[in-house]
Design a protein around this motif. Structure first.
Motif, PDB file in Angstrom:
ATOM      1  N   ASP A 150       0.692  -1.218  -0.041  1.00 15.24           N
ATOM      2  CA  ASP A 150      -0.042   0.119   0.039  1.00 15.24           C
ATOM      3  C   ASP A 150       0.836   1.335   0.019  1.00 15.24           C
ATOM      4  O   ASP A 150       0.494   2.579  -0.131  1.00 15.24           O
ATOM      5  CB  ASP A 150      -0.907   0.000   1.262  1.00 15.24           C
ATOM      6  N   THR A 151       2.155   0.999   0.063  1.00 17.49           N
ATOM      7  CA  THR A 151       3.111   2.245   0.180  1.00 17.49           C
ATOM      8  C   THR A 151       3.991   1.944  -1.014  1.00 17.49           C
ATOM      9  O   THR A 151       4.609   1.156  -1.247  1.00 17.49           O
ATOM     10  CB  THR A 151       3.688   2.472   1.530  1.00 17.49           C
ATOM     11  N   MET A 152       4.296   3.283  -1.509  1.00 17.63           N
ATOM     12  CA  MET A 152       5.252   3.432  -2.643  1.00 17.63           C
ATOM     13  C   MET A 152       6.279   4.535  -2.555  1.00 17.63           C
ATOM     14  O   MET A 152       5.762   5.487  -2.150  1.00 17.63           O
ATOM     15  CB  MET A 152       4.514   3.301  -4.305  1.00 17.63           C
ATOM     16  N   TYR A 153       7.262   4.604  -3.213  1.00 22.72           N
ATOM     17  CA  TYR A 153       8.350   5.604  -3.081  1.00 22.72           C
ATOM     18  C   TYR A 153       8.945   5.851  -4.246  1.00 22.72           C
ATOM     19  O   TYR A 153       9.171   4.825  -5.174  1.00 22.72           O
ATOM     20  CB  TYR A 153       9.429   4.916  -1.720  1.00 22.72           C
ATOM     21  N   TRP A 154       9.777   7.146  -4.280  1.00 19.75           N
ATOM     22  CA  TRP A 154      10.670   7.505  -5.257  1.00 19.75           C
ATOM     23  C   TRP A 154      12.000   7.933  -4.493  1.00 19.75           C
ATOM     24  O   TRP A 154      12.024   8.665  -3.534  1.00 19.75           O
ATOM     25  CB  TRP A 154      10.166   8.652  -6.130  1.00 19.75           C
ATOM     26  N   TYR A 155      13.216   7.460  -5.034  1.00 16.31           N
ATOM     27  CA  TYR A 155      14.459   7.688  -4.310  1.00 16.31           C
ATOM     28  C   TYR A 155      15.238   8.091  -5.321  1.00 16.31           C
ATOM     29  O   TYR A 155      15.074   7.687  -6.663  1.00 16.31           O
ATOM     30  CB  TYR A 155      15.095   6.295  -3.586  1.00 16.31           C
ATOM     31  N   LYS A 156      16.166   8.948  -5.110  1.00 11.89           N
ATOM     32  CA  LYS A 156      17.269   9.434  -6.282  1.00 11.89           C
ATOM     33  C   LYS A 156      18.524   9.196  -5.716  1.00 11.89           C
ATOM     34  O   LYS A 156      18.895   9.286  -4.123  1.00 11.89           O
ATOM     35  CB  LYS A 156      17.184  10.883  -6.081  1.00 11.89           C
ATOM     36  N   GLN A 157      19.432   8.351  -6.502  1.00 12.40           N
ATOM     37  CA  GLN A 157      20.876   8.023  -5.904  1.00 12.40           C
ATOM     38  C   GLN A 157      21.734   9.018  -6.779  1.00 12.40           C
ATOM     39  O   GLN A 157      21.763   9.007  -8.028  1.00 12.40           O
ATOM     40  CB  GLN A 157      21.023   6.476  -6.355  1.00 12.40           C
TER      41      GLN A 157
END
Lengths: 107, 111
Positions: B30-37
């Motif tokens: 139920d949870t989604m994310y965006w990450y930056k590397q």
């Protein structure tokens, strides 16, 4: 905010050697994960380990939540173990990554 | 079956363009994310969505706009791309007390 520090930052090993990677965090966390980022950039799940000890083949991990650290053990290292190892801690709704340990294993 | 899939894998574009990255998960999370590397390999959270609602926005410029049409999808739209936006962007998903899984990453290069 919470600080997540990993040590050592870099590690160079010969094939067959053992190593221990450490993850320290500055506050209480809900859970902790270890990832391996391979040379192709993929983030591979290694362990989901809020506390206690788990083993998977040549790898094992231990988290002592009350003392705010986790350890990842790699035994009999292989060249395919090369890459960057991250720990990540969950605080409420987000996963906060550590600074990473870059591992290079030479034949 | 890929648990978290994002497209495209590589994206090369000129400064000033607008681009989108798509992400889908089939784990029922139920949870989604965006990450930056960034170039030093540091992974930083940008956004978190729970059941299609934004719950975390980590002081990301307004040029970045996430959109979640349903809880299995979280897309990232970037307007007026700048050189400093060049990075690898990762999508991830989890449930409240389960482990998070990451997509393969999208390497964005702005020229």
């Amino acid at each position: 905010g919470i600080q997540v520090e990993q040590s050592p930052p870099d590690l160079i090993l010969q094939e067959g050697a053992n190593s221990t990677l450490r993850c320290n965090f500055s506050d209480s966390v809900n859970n902790l994960q270890w990832f391996h980022q391979n040379p192709w950039g993929q983030l591979i799940n290694l362990f989901y380990i809020p506390s206690g000890t788990k083993q998977n083949g040549r790898l094992s991990a231990t988290t002592v939540a009350t003392e705010r650290y986790s350890l990842l053990y790699i035994s009999s290292s292989q060249t395919t173990d090369s890459g960057v190892y991250f720990c990540a801690v969950r605080v409420t709704d987000k996963l906060i990554f550590g600074t990473g340990t870059r591992l290079q294993v030479f034949p | 079956d890929t648990a978290v899939s994002q497209t495209p894998k590589y994206l090369v574009t000129q400064m000033g363009n607008d681009k989108s990255i798509k992400c889908e998960q089939n784990l029922g999370h139920d949870t989604m994310y965006w990450y930056k590397q960034d170039s030093k390999k540091f992974l930083k959270i940008m956004f978190s969505y729970n059941n299609k609602e934004l719950i975390i926005n980590e002081t990301v410029p307004n040029r970045f706009s996430p959109k979640s049409p349903d809880k299995a999808h979280l897309n990232l739209h970037i307007n007026s791309l700048e050189l400093g936006d060049s990075a690898v962007y990762f999508c991830a998903s989890s449930s409240l007390r389960t482990e998070a899984f990451f997509g393969q990453g999208t390497r964005l290069t702005v020229v």
